[in-house]
Write a protein that holds these residues in place. Structure first.
Motif, PDB file in Angstrom:
ATOM      1  N   UNK A  71       1.030  -1.042   0.345  1.00 35.09           N
ATOM      2  CA  UNK A  71      -0.133   0.078   0.313  1.00 35.09           C
ATOM      3  C   UNK A  71       1.167   1.345   0.178  1.00 35.09           C
ATOM      4  N   UNK A  72       1.447   1.870  -1.208  1.00 33.88           N
ATOM      5  CA  UNK A  72       1.751   3.401  -1.618  1.00 33.88           C
ATOM      6  C   UNK A  72       1.114   4.505  -0.524  1.00 33.88           C
ATOM      7  N   UNK A  73       0.814   4.641   0.158  1.00 34.27           N
ATOM      8  CA  UNK A  73      -0.154   5.696   0.789  1.00 34.27           C
ATOM      9  C   UNK A  73       0.331   6.092   2.282  1.00 34.27           C
ATOM     10  N   UNK A  74       0.132   8.090   2.407  1.00 33.08           N
ATOM     11  CA  UNK A  74       0.947   7.792   3.541  1.00 33.08           C
ATOM     12  C   UNK A  74       0.236   7.043   4.604  1.00 33.08           C
ATOM     13  N   UNK A  75       1.257   6.766   6.032  1.00 34.72           N
ATOM     14  CA  UNK A  75       1.030   6.007   6.533  1.00 34.72           C
ATOM     15  C   UNK A  75       1.784   6.771   7.631  1.00 34.72           C
ATOM     16  N   UNK A  76       0.981   6.498   8.504  1.00 35.44           N
ATOM     17  CA  UNK A  76       1.073   7.413  10.287  1.00 35.44           C
ATOM     18  C   UNK A  76       1.430   6.143  11.361  1.00 35.44           C
ATOM     19  N   UNK A  77       2.407   6.747  12.366  1.00 35.06           N
ATOM     20  CA  UNK A  77       2.826   5.224  13.259  1.00 35.06           C
ATOM     21  C   UNK A  77       3.344   6.008  14.543  1.00 35.06           C
ATOM     22  N   UNK A  78       2.938   4.864  15.448  1.00 30.93           N
ATOM     23  CA  UNK A  78       3.332   5.377  17.065  1.00 30.93           C
ATOM     24  C   UNK A  78       2.445   4.232  18.131  1.00 30.93           C
ATOM     25  N   UNK A  79       2.451   4.730  18.888  1.00 26.91           N
ATOM     26  CA  UNK A  79       2.129   2.965  19.535  1.00 26.91           C
ATOM     27  C   UNK A  79       0.539   2.764  20.315  1.00 26.91           C
ATOM     28  N   UNK A 109      -1.689  -6.065  29.349  1.00 27.50           N
ATOM     29  CA  UNK A 109       0.101  -5.021  29.266  1.00 27.50           C
ATOM     30  C   UNK A 109      -0.902  -4.110  29.862  1.00 27.50           C
ATOM     31  N   UNK A 110       0.139  -2.622  30.197  1.00 29.18           N
ATOM     32  CA  UNK A 110       0.405  -1.888  30.747  1.00 29.18           C
ATOM     33  C   UNK A 110       0.773  -0.912  30.187  1.00 29.18           C
ATOM     34  N   UNK A 111      -0.035   0.428  29.435  1.00 27.11           N
ATOM     35  CA  UNK A 111       0.616   0.739  28.675  1.00 27.11           C
ATOM     36  C   UNK A 111      -0.427   2.323  28.786  1.00 27.11           C
ATOM     37  N   UNK A 112       1.049   3.796  28.412  1.00 26.77           N
ATOM     38  CA  UNK A 112       0.231   5.259  28.612  1.00 26.77           C
ATOM     39  C   UNK A 112       0.548   6.269  27.456  1.00 26.77           C
ATOM     40  N   UNK A 113      -0.435   6.423  26.746  1.00 29.66           N
ATOM     41  CA  UNK A 113       0.086   7.860  25.804  1.00 29.66           C
ATOM     42  C   UNK A 113      -0.497   9.474  26.666  1.00 29.66           C
ATOM     43  N   UNK A 114       0.255  10.221  25.771  1.00 30.37           N
ATOM     44  CA  UNK A 114       0.644  11.568  26.047  1.00 30.37           C
ATOM     45  C   UNK A 114       0.176  12.218  24.832  1.00 30.37           C
ATOM     46  N   UNK A 118       8.989   6.812  23.385  1.00 32.34           N
ATOM     47  CA  UNK A 118       8.104   6.746  23.691  1.00 32.34           C
ATOM     48  C   UNK A 118       7.784   6.918  25.021  1.00 32.34           C
ATOM     49  N   UNK A 119       6.812   7.217  25.749  1.00 27.43           N
ATOM     50  CA  UNK A 119       6.751   7.156  27.175  1.00 27.43           C
ATOM     51  C   UNK A 119       6.174   5.621  27.581  1.00 27.43           C
ATOM     52  N   UNK A 120       6.595   4.765  28.618  1.00 25.34           N
ATOM     53  CA  UNK A 120       6.585   3.963  28.170  1.00 25.34           C
ATOM     54  C   UNK A 120       6.497   3.838  30.246  1.00 25.34           C
ATOM     55  N   UNK A 121       4.804   4.218  30.443  1.00 22.40           N
ATOM     56  CA  UNK A 121       4.300   4.242  31.628  1.00 22.40           C
ATOM     57  C   UNK A 121       4.258   3.185  32.206  1.00 22.40           C
ATOM     58  N   UNK A 181      11.362  -6.627  33.802  1.00 27.19           N
ATOM     59  CA  UNK A 181      11.335  -6.045  35.236  1.00 27.19           C
ATOM     60  C   UNK A 181      10.278  -6.549  36.303  1.00 27.19           C
ATOM     61  N   UNK A 182      10.232  -7.730  36.444  1.00 29.67           N
ATOM     62  CA  UNK A 182       9.573  -8.092  37.390  1.00 29.67           C
ATOM     63  C   UNK A 182       8.593  -7.508  38.225  1.00 29.67           C
ATOM     64  N   UNK A 183       8.494  -6.482  38.869  1.00 29.81           N
ATOM     65  CA  UNK A 183       7.320  -6.011  39.144  1.00 29.81           C
ATOM     66  C   UNK A 183       7.594  -4.504  39.577  1.00 29.81           C
ATOM     67  N   UNK A 184       7.393  -3.810  38.144  1.00 29.19           N
ATOM     68  CA  UNK A 184       6.792  -2.793  37.628  1.00 29.19           C
ATOM     69  C   UNK A 184       4.644  -2.653  37.761  1.00 29.19           C
ATOM     70  N   UNK A 185       4.856  -1.501  37.336  1.00 32.72           N
ATOM     71  CA  UNK A 185       2.960  -1.654  37.189  1.00 32.72           C
ATOM     72  C   UNK A 185       2.494  -2.678  36.405  1.00 32.72           C
TER      73      UNK A 185
END
Length: 298
Positions: free
Chosen positions: A99-107, A136-141, A153-156, A177-181
């Motif tokens: 697909x040769x079109x504009x593509x946006x990419x983020x978390x 999982x647990x993730x955060x975006x701002x 990018x943030x890794x909350x 990390x074992x016992x992260x959030x």
């Protein structure tokens, strides 16, 4: 017509729309191997073009970690993920081959935060935080309309949570990390600690107090560091309605009146820590937003 992919570690959601809130068709399927999963997404979009006409842009909100920097040689790739078979997969590169079109990419969470900022519970606000607690647990701002990037990018979901081992000796499930959030309050963590899935645990079980405490600790950290105008929380774990109320109360208790704002009161907290305004569509609508932004920039 715009297209979006909410590329989750458990499932992919693909959709096409005439505008971000007018979805024409949508499909969901499990995230298996990269080859099989991306092929299913491409087949869906090819079918949609035959029915509805050409797709003009595509946005991808992906589980991570990813490389969201367009100037990087690994842009468009899923990088150090613990998801088997997906490390160093060039998801945008594979999509571009067909697909040769504009593509946006983020978390996926930055995308969801952008969708909520534009059309959901974050409208009209300067700083919007979107947090998902599920597999999982993730955060975006989003700050002034732009998803936050820096080094990557943030890794909350991977901040450390203070806890006393006399209260909870559970080691956590995060392979890094074992016992992260994420290691303590994700769906798999709750199931590992309790020996059964969260949906089978009654609301009165004391284990929920521990989960609520850890989530509240994380939110207090985000509040102190980012000072968001609103926190939007989604994901299957927060689908437990009793849990959100416990988290709100504990946030106020832990902040202890230090940060003063009408939202940080018993009367205002329900307007500050809220469910997604776009419901379960935050991720895929956020992907549309990423696609539209890529089309404008191109």
């Amino acid at each position: 017509m715009i297209a979006g992919i909410e590329a989750g570690g458990t499932k992919f959601v693909c959709a096409v729309a005439l505008d971000p809130q007018t979805i024409l068709e949508e499909i969901r399927f499990p995230t298996t191997t990269p080859e099989e999963t991306i092929a299913k997404a491409l087949n869906f979009f090819m079918e949609m073009q035959e029915v509805h006409g050409p797709i003009t842009s595509l946005g991808v909100g992906s589980f991570g970690p990813i490389d969201p920097n367009p100037g990087s040689p690994t842009y468009g790739m899923i990088t150090s993920t613990p998801k088997p078979h997906w490390e160093n997969i060039d998801i945008i590169g594979v999509l571009k081959e067909s697909m040769d079109i504009p593509m946006g990419f983020d978390t996926d969470v930055n995308g969801a935060a952008l969708g909520e900022y534009l059309w959901g519970a974050g409208q009209g606000l300067d700083v919007v935080l979107y947090l998902t607690i599920g597999t999982g647990v993730g955060g975006g701002v989003v700050v002034h309309g732009k998803p936050v990037h820096g080094l990557t990018h943030p890794e909350m979901g991977h901040i450390a949570i203070p806890r006393g081992d006399d209260r909870d000796s559970f080691a956590g499930v995060c392979p890094y990390h074992g016992d992260c959030v994420e290691g303590l309050v994700s769906g798999p963590a709750i199931a590992a600690r309790a020996g059964r899935p969260g949906q089978d645990i009654p609301a009165e079980d004391p284990g929920w107090d521990t989960v609520a405490d850890y989530i509240a600790q994380a939110l207090c950290t985000y509040i102190c560091v980012l000072s968001p105008n609103r926190i939007i929380v989604g994901g299957g774990v927060l689908g437990q309605e009793h849990l959100l109320e416990r988290v709100r109360s504990l946030v106020l208790k832990k902040l202890n009146g230090y940060i003063r704002h009408p939202f940080l009161t018993p009367e205002g907290i329900s307007q500050y820590i809220v469910a997604p305004g776009l419901g379960t569509k935050s991720g895929v609508i956020g992907a549309f937003a990423l696609g539209l932004r890529a089309a404008r920039e191109s």
